[in-house]
Design an enzyme around this catalytic site. Structure first.
Site, PDB file in Angstrom:
ATOM      1  N   GLY A 143       0.830  -1.203   0.000  1.00 54.88           N
ATOM      2  CA  GLY A 143       0.000   0.000   0.000  1.00 54.88           C
ATOM      3  C   GLY A 143       0.859   1.244   0.000  1.00 54.88           C
ATOM      4  O   GLY A 143       2.088   1.171   0.084  1.00 54.88           O
ATOM      5  N   ASP A 158       9.081   4.760   7.812  1.00 54.60           N
ATOM      6  CA  ASP A 158       8.840   6.016   8.523  1.00 54.60           C
ATOM      7  C   ASP A 158       7.956   6.984   7.742  1.00 54.60           C
ATOM      8  O   ASP A 158       7.725   8.110   8.172  1.00 54.60           O
ATOM      9  CB  ASP A 158      10.176   6.690   8.866  1.00 54.60           C
ATOM     10  CG  ASP A 158      11.033   6.930   7.628  1.00 54.60           C
ATOM     11  OD1 ASP A 158      10.520   6.757   6.493  1.00 54.60           O
ATOM     12  OD2 ASP A 158      12.214   7.287   7.794  1.00 54.60           O
ATOM     13  N   ASP A 203       3.899  -4.478  -7.555  1.00 52.37           N
ATOM     14  CA  ASP A 203       3.330  -3.264  -6.952  1.00 52.37           C
ATOM     15  C   ASP A 203       3.934  -2.007  -7.579  1.00 52.37           C
ATOM     16  O   ASP A 203       3.494  -0.904  -7.280  1.00 52.37           O
ATOM     17  CB  ASP A 203       3.545  -3.259  -5.430  1.00 52.37           C
ATOM     18  CG  ASP A 203       4.989  -3.511  -5.038  1.00 52.37           C
ATOM     19  OD1 ASP A 203       5.503  -4.608  -5.364  1.00 52.37           O
ATOM     20  OD2 ASP A 203       5.599  -2.623  -4.427  1.00 52.37           O
ATOM     21  N   ASP A 245       7.397   4.479 -10.022  1.00 55.83           N
ATOM     22  CA  ASP A 245       8.211   4.260  -8.819  1.00 55.83           C
ATOM     23  C   ASP A 245       9.704   4.165  -9.124  1.00 55.83           C
ATOM     24  O   ASP A 245      10.294   3.082  -9.214  1.00 55.83           O
ATOM     25  CB  ASP A 245       7.743   3.000  -8.054  1.00 55.83           C
ATOM     26  CG  ASP A 245       6.586   3.324  -7.113  1.00 55.83           C
ATOM     27  OD1 ASP A 245       6.073   4.459  -7.181  1.00 55.83           O
ATOM     28  OD2 ASP A 245       6.197   2.464  -6.324  1.00 55.83           O
TER      29      ASP A 245
END
Ligand code: AMP
Ligand code: MG
Length: 487
Positions: A84, A118, A245, A255
């Site tokens: 996700g 994080d 993904d 990405d």
């Protein structure tokens, strides 16, 4: 800035509404004028504190319904379960001449999908994503875009302590193959259908109302993926992390992490230091793209309901890739016609490039300067810049004889071919060392090199003699550069 959000109209199971976590004292790093123009924005306005506040996530536009999306995926060939948007937040979409474009903040803080992370992105990787997204767009390769980068002095721990940044990404949609796998592996066929219908309605409307729109979707995505990867191979781009993904349902390069551009040619080159086994090496990108389409097909099968038809749709990958790559190679070699022995000419060229560790970009660019009608003994001198790229010059000479013969066969004209070849073989690509120089300066507070490099890569096919240094081979220190998944 009116911000709609059609993804937010999907049922709540598809995402979590949340707001970005503010960053202390955000500052402007860089913006892309071309990406800004797509949104009708004046790029010089983006440095204004209102935009910096909005695109660092510190000030959410009034009507926005920001969210992070859920998806799953196969990572390095293994089912990874739920992933996700662990650090990306979708602000919403903006209407453009080409339809709605989503604005997403990458590095905007923790989300329910952050797992051990994080929620942040570091300045280094944000600059790399920004530069490469825009460079790929300028090369004419399907990609998500990057509008701007903002930074903050907030510290972020990676291998060393770095500082936080946010990239504002743009795409019609960030839905991934893994978005479909997510519902398939949970046996949630209703959600699977809702997602497929959403994607078809919004991004593949031409498939609506057909016999089997889900099969048509698989076909279309398979072809787009094959063609996208053919473009990567033709320019020497390596993605580095082709997990499902990271595969866009729109066939966009998505990405940017440990990507690289091929320098000394090696078909087995691995650009991602984390990828020990070379699953995502240059050569493997082609079969892995196919494998990823299988993963998508598997996820869509409950909707497609016809295994043989799904298999047939997947089989198209090989030809779609082959045809696209072949067409790109013909253009790269300035060949206007297709002939029987071209395949052998190409194969032997790559073999020579491999044996001689020839710089990928420099080779094709210099090849455009080759003259067909050199005098018999003037040939070697005329070919000097090209020959000099090879250690084994007699082998190159032998190949050049065949190439010249092939060009003569179709009556190729030197000047027209040079122009055509220079329009497809870039002089400037985002070499790792160029990005690193810009990053090193940015980490010292000087962002000017990021913008200068962006501007050079914005016109990759132009000669730009004043920027010739940016086309140079990597310096010695660059051989120690390693890029990994750490971002
Ligand atoms: P990537 O390899 O960057 O595509 O990321 C794979 C998964 O890890 C995605 O679900 C990301 O959202 C998540 N991820 C990567 N880095 C972080 C981070 N620093 N914080 C939270 N999630 C992250
Ligand atoms: Mg990812």
């Amino acid at each position: 800035m009116p911000i709609d959000n059609s993804f937010a109209e999907l049922p709540p199971a598809f995402y979590t509404h949340l707001r970005p976590t503010p960053l202390p004292a955000p500052y402007f790093v860089a913006a892309s004028p071309k990406a800004a123009a797509l949104l009708g924005l004046d790029p010089s306005d983006l440095a204004h504190e209102d935009f910096v506040a909005a695109f660092s996530g510190n000030r959410v536009p009034p009507r926005a319904k920001p969210l992070s999306a859920v998806y799953s995926g196969h990572q390095f060939g293994h089912w990874a379960g739920q992933l996700g948007d662990g650090r990306a937040i979708l602000l919403g979409e903006i209407a453009t001449a080409d339809g709605p474009v989503e604005l997403q903040l990458k590095g905007a803080g923790m989300t329910p999908y952050s797992r051990m992370g994080d929620g942040r992105a570091v300045l280094r990787s944000s600059i790399r994503e920004f530069l490469c997204s825009e460079a790929m767009a300028a090369l004419g390769i399907p990609t998500t875009r990057a509008l701007m980068v903002t930074g903050s002095h907030q510290q972020v721990v990676r291998e060393t302590i770095e500082t936080a940044a946010v990239v504002t990404r743009m795409a019609p949609s960030f839905v991934r193959f893994g978005s479909f796998e997510h519902w398939h592996y949970r046996n949630k066929h209703e959600e699977l259908k809702i997602l497929a219908d959403y994607v078809i309605r919004n991004f593949y409307p031409q498939l609506e109302g057909g016999d089997n729109p889900y099969l048509a979707l698989l076909s279309e995505v398979t072809v787009r993926t094959a063609r996208m990867i053919a473009h990567w191979q033709a320019v020497g781009f390596m993605h580095g992390v082709m997990n499902t993904d990271n595969m866009s349902i729109l066939g966009l390069t998505l990405d940017y992490g440990p990507f690289g551009f091929m320098e000394a040619f090696d078909v087995d080159h691995i650009c991602n230091h984390t990828d020990q086994g070379g699953r995502y090496s240059y050569a493997n990108q082609v079969p892995v793209g196919h494998w990823n389409c299988y993963a998508l097909a598997n996820a869509l099968l409950p909707l497609i309901k016809d295994t043989d038809a799904a298999q047939a749709a997947l089989d198209v990958y090989v030809d779609a890739y082959g045809e696209q790559f072949d067409a790109l190679l013909h253009a790269k070699l300035g060949l206007a016609t297709v002939q029987e022995n071209d395949r052998a000419l190409f194969d032997d060229m790559f073999k020579l490039m491999q044996e001689n560790h020839v710089d990928f970009t420099l080779f094709f660019r210099t090849l455009g300067e080759l003259r067909v009608d050199v005098l018999p003994d003037g040939g070697l001198e005329a070919d000097a810049p090209l020959r000099d790229l090879f250690i084994d010059r007699p082998s190159f000479d032998a190949w050049a004889v065949r190439y010249r013969e092939r060009l003569r066969q179709e009556g190729s004209r030197d000047e027209a071919r040079r122009i055509a070849m220079h329009a497809v073989n870039p002089k400037y690509v985002l070499r790792n060392y160029l990005a690193q120089v810009a990053i090193d300066k940015a980490q010292q507070g000087d962002y000017s090199e990021v913008d200068r490099l962006r501007a050079v890569l914005d016109r990759p096919f132009d000669e730009q003699p004043e920027n010739a240094a940016y086309a140079a081979l990597p310096p010695d220190w660059a051989s120690h550069l390693e890029v990994s998944c750490s971002s």
